[in-house]
Scaffold this motif. Structure first.
Motif, PDB file in Angstrom:
ATOM      1  N   PRO A 161       0.809  -1.227   0.000  1.00 56.92           N
ATOM      2  CA  PRO A 161       0.000   0.000   0.000  1.00 56.92           C
ATOM      3  C   PRO A 161       0.838   1.271   0.000  1.00 56.92           C
ATOM      4  N   ALA A 162       2.031   1.228   0.586  1.00 58.82           N
ATOM      5  CA  ALA A 162       2.879   2.417   0.638  1.00 58.82           C
ATOM      6  C   ALA A 162       3.310   2.853  -0.762  1.00 58.82           C
ATOM      7  N   LEU A 163       3.580   1.895  -1.645  1.00 57.32           N
ATOM      8  CA  LEU A 163       3.963   2.237  -3.010  1.00 57.32           C
ATOM      9  C   LEU A 163       2.763   2.792  -3.771  1.00 57.32           C
ATOM     10  N   ARG A 164       1.611   2.185  -3.596  1.00 56.70           N
ATOM     11  CA  ARG A 164       0.412   2.693  -4.265  1.00 56.70           C
ATOM     12  C   ARG A 164       0.037   4.082  -3.767  1.00 56.70           C
ATOM     13  N   ALA A 165       0.391   4.406  -2.517  1.00 58.08           N
ATOM     14  CA  ALA A 165       0.059   5.711  -1.959  1.00 58.08           C
ATOM     15  C   ALA A 165       0.805   6.844  -2.650  1.00 58.08           C
ATOM     16  N   MET A 166       1.836   6.511  -3.417  1.00 61.87           N
ATOM     17  CA  MET A 166       2.561   7.525  -4.172  1.00 61.87           C
ATOM     18  C   MET A 166       1.822   7.942  -5.434  1.00 61.87           C
ATOM     19  N   VAL A 167       0.754   7.227  -5.757  1.00 61.20           N
ATOM     20  CA  VAL A 167      -0.046   7.504  -6.953  1.00 61.20           C
ATOM     21  C   VAL A 167      -1.369   8.128  -6.519  1.00 61.20           C
TER      22      VAL A 167
ATOM     23  N   GLU B  50      -7.130   8.493  -8.137  1.00 59.95           N
ATOM     24  CA  GLU B  50      -7.825   8.406  -9.429  1.00 59.95           C
ATOM     25  C   GLU B  50      -6.950   7.806 -10.523  1.00 59.95           C
ATOM     26  N   ASP B  51      -5.640   7.712 -10.284  1.00 60.27           N
ATOM     27  CA  ASP B  51      -4.733   7.124 -11.272  1.00 60.27           C
ATOM     28  C   ASP B  51      -4.403   5.660 -10.969  1.00 60.27           C
ATOM     29  N   TYR B  52      -4.842   5.173  -9.824  1.00 62.41           N
ATOM     30  CA  TYR B  52      -4.418   3.841  -9.388  1.00 62.41           C
ATOM     31  C   TYR B  52      -4.780   2.760 -10.407  1.00 62.41           C
ATOM     32  N   GLU B  53      -6.019   2.769 -10.881  1.00 59.42           N
ATOM     33  CA  GLU B  53      -6.453   1.702 -11.785  1.00 59.42           C
ATOM     34  C   GLU B  53      -5.715   1.756 -13.116  1.00 59.42           C
ATOM     35  N   THR B  54      -5.432   2.967 -13.594  1.00 61.22           N
ATOM     36  CA  THR B  54      -4.691   3.110 -14.850  1.00 61.22           C
ATOM     37  C   THR B  54      -3.318   2.472 -14.748  1.00 61.22           C
ATOM     38  N   HIS B  55      -2.624   2.726 -13.633  1.00 62.39           N
ATOM     39  CA  HIS B  55      -1.299   2.140 -13.426  1.00 62.39           C
ATOM     40  C   HIS B  55      -1.385   0.620 -13.304  1.00 62.39           C
ATOM     41  N   ALA B  56      -2.395   0.139 -12.584  1.00 70.16           N
ATOM     42  CA  ALA B  56      -2.544  -1.300 -12.394  1.00 70.16           C
ATOM     43  C   ALA B  56      -2.743  -2.003 -13.739  1.00 70.16           C
ATOM     44  N   ARG B  57      -3.620  -1.456 -14.572  1.00 70.71           N
ATOM     45  CA  ARG B  57      -3.880  -2.069 -15.873  1.00 70.71           C
ATOM     46  C   ARG B  57      -2.639  -2.014 -16.765  1.00 70.71           C
ATOM     47  N   ALA B  58      -1.891  -0.918 -16.691  1.00 71.16           N
ATOM     48  CA  ALA B  58      -0.691  -0.793 -17.514  1.00 71.16           C
ATOM     49  C   ALA B  58       0.357  -1.825 -17.094  1.00 71.16           C
ATOM     50  N   HIS B  59       0.531  -2.025 -15.789  1.00 69.96           N
ATOM     51  CA  HIS B  59       1.484  -3.026 -15.306  1.00 69.96           C
ATOM     52  C   HIS B  59       1.124  -4.421 -15.829  1.00 69.96           C
ATOM     53  N   VAL B  60      -0.144  -4.779 -15.722  1.00 68.25           N
ATOM     54  CA  VAL B  60      -0.567  -6.132 -16.107  1.00 68.25           C
ATOM     55  C   VAL B  60      -0.494  -6.312 -17.617  1.00 68.25           C
ATOM     56  N   ALA B  61      -0.918  -5.294 -18.374  1.00 69.72           N
ATOM     57  CA  ALA B  61      -0.898  -5.401 -19.836  1.00 69.72           C
ATOM     58  C   ALA B  61       0.533  -5.541 -20.352  1.00 69.72           C
TER      59      ALA B  61
ATOM     60  N   THR C 228       2.838  10.354 -19.272  1.00 73.37           N
ATOM     61  CA  THR C 228       2.906  11.336 -18.196  1.00 73.37           C
ATOM     62  C   THR C 228       2.391  10.689 -16.925  1.00 73.37           C
ATOM     63  N   LYS C 229       3.135  10.856 -15.824  1.00 73.45           N
ATOM     64  CA  LYS C 229       2.754  10.239 -14.561  1.00 73.45           C
ATOM     65  C   LYS C 229       2.718  11.285 -13.457  1.00 73.45           C
ATOM     66  N   ARG C 230       1.824  11.059 -12.509  1.00 70.13           N
ATOM     67  CA  ARG C 230       1.745  11.924 -11.334  1.00 70.13           C
ATOM     68  C   ARG C 230       2.223  11.160 -10.105  1.00 70.13           C
ATOM     69  N   PHE C 231       3.048  11.822  -9.319  1.00 73.03           N
ATOM     70  CA  PHE C 231       3.552  11.252  -8.073  1.00 73.03           C
ATOM     71  C   PHE C 231       3.151  12.146  -6.911  1.00 73.03           C
ATOM     72  N   LEU C 232       2.821  11.525  -5.791  1.00 73.94           N
ATOM     73  CA  LEU C 232       2.541  12.247  -4.555  1.00 73.94           C
ATOM     74  C   LEU C 232       3.743  12.067  -3.635  1.00 73.94           C
ATOM     75  N   HIS C 233       4.609  13.069  -3.608  1.00 79.93           N
ATOM     76  CA  HIS C 233       5.805  12.981  -2.777  1.00 79.93           C
ATOM     77  C   HIS C 233       5.521  13.581  -1.400  1.00 79.93           C
ATOM     78  N   PRO C 234       5.942  12.922  -0.322  1.00 76.58           N
ATOM     79  CA  PRO C 234       5.597  13.394   1.024  1.00 76.58           C
ATOM     80  C   PRO C 234       6.228  14.735   1.404  1.00 76.58           C
ATOM     81  N   VAL C 235       7.282  15.160   0.683  1.00 74.93           N
ATOM     82  CA  VAL C 235       7.960  16.412   1.038  1.00 74.93           C
ATOM     83  C   VAL C 235       7.662  17.520   0.036  1.00 74.93           C
ATOM     84  N   VAL C 236       7.812  17.247  -1.255  1.00 70.80           N
ATOM     85  CA  VAL C 236       7.684  18.313  -2.257  1.00 70.80           C
ATOM     86  C   VAL C 236       6.289  18.396  -2.867  1.00 70.80           C
TER      87      VAL C 236
END
Length: 280
Positions: free
Chosen positions: A154-160, A163-174, A219-227
């Motif tokens: 869950p900690a890695l997914r929390a960086m996304v 609303e983008d979680y499912e897109t990343h999941a499908r891209a990884h599997v495909a 294009t990817k979005r990241f949620l960084h805890p500091v910046v």
């Protein structure tokens, strides 16, 4: 294990490298050429004391994981890596599938990208090498599989953003399905698929949909805890055999993300003090 020959090979491999060859700053004037022992230990993710004992013919038998880390840190070719394994009394990696050894030239490019997050992945998600900025962006993951981590941590997914979680999941599997289809006899990707299908219902559902798509620039979005939130362009550069990928993230000049990425660079450099974290 030939301790004398191993010590000599490590020492000579270390002295032929300059700090700039591995993405480090030279700092004060050096009395001897090459990397210092503490720099090799930092790059390999081991203690300075343990590495010193190896060079002094006093070290205990290094694990295969440690030998691979030393091969990366010292920028060894495949032949040199195999020689290192033989000196340690180990058989070199012979998986029969995709290689996990990163060519020195690719590592040189990685180290030159000091102001951008960059990492080398196998085509099925194994993290083979990261630069300082990649560690500052998402943490140390060398030796791990990002597909496995995405579906189990869950900690890695929390960086996304959610609303983008499912897109990343499908891209990884495909992408993983494309790899398995191209190399059905490669044991690594096949074992990962079997593991995740048995343990993760979400992965199993996505696998059953049979979507296929090779990873491309995006294009990817990241949620960084500091910046904060980073909107990054992701470029994918392929090795000759297409079984390894250099992933580079960048930001467009003049944007908020560009300024935040520069702040992240400063933070990352502060973390790499002699007493701070290390990079494999």
């Amino acid at each position: 294990m030939n301790r004398g020959e191993l010590a000599d090979f490590l020492r000579r491999s270390r002295t032929r490298l300059a700090p700039s060859d591995v993405g480090l700053t030279a700092g004060a004037r050096r009395r001897t050429p090459g990397l210092r022992r503490e720099e090799v230990a930092q790059l390999a993710g081991m203690s300075v004391d343990y590495y010193t004992r190896l060079e002094q013919r006093r070290g205990s038998h290094p694990s295969r994981q440690m030998l691979n880390a030393l091969a990366r840190a010292l920028r060894l070719t495949v032949d040199e890596r195999d020689h290192l394994f033989h000196l340690a009394g180990e058989e070199p990696p012979r998986t029969g599938g995709s290689s996990t050894h990163v060519r020195p030239g690719l590592l040189l490019i990685l180290d030159r990208l000091h102001d951008l997050p960059a990492q080398v992945l196998s085509d099925w998600g194994e993290v083979l090498a990261q630069n300082t900025m990649a560690v500052a962006l998402s943490g140390e993951h060398t030796g791990e599989n990002l597909v496995r981590r995405y579906f189990t941590d869950p900690a890695l997914r929390a960086m996304v953003p959610p609303e983008d979680y499912e897109t990343h999941a499908r891209a990884h599997v495909a992408h993983l399905r494309a790899v398995v289809g191209a190399r059905p006899d490669d044991p690594g990707p096949a074992a990962l698929v079997a593991e995740l299908r048995a343990s993760n219902p979400h992965f199993a559902d996505l696998w059953a949909s049979h979507e296929v798509a090779v990873r491309h620039a995006s294009t990817k979005r990241f949620l960084h805890p500091v910046v904060g939130t980073l909107d990054l362009d992701c470029e994918v550069l392929l090795s000759d055999g297409h079984d390894q990928q250099l992933i580079v993230h960048s930001a467009r000049p003049g944007t908020d993300t560009y300024e935040r990425l520069e702040l992240l660079r400063v933070i990352g450099l502060q973390d790499l003090t002699p007493t701070g974290g290390s990079r494999g």
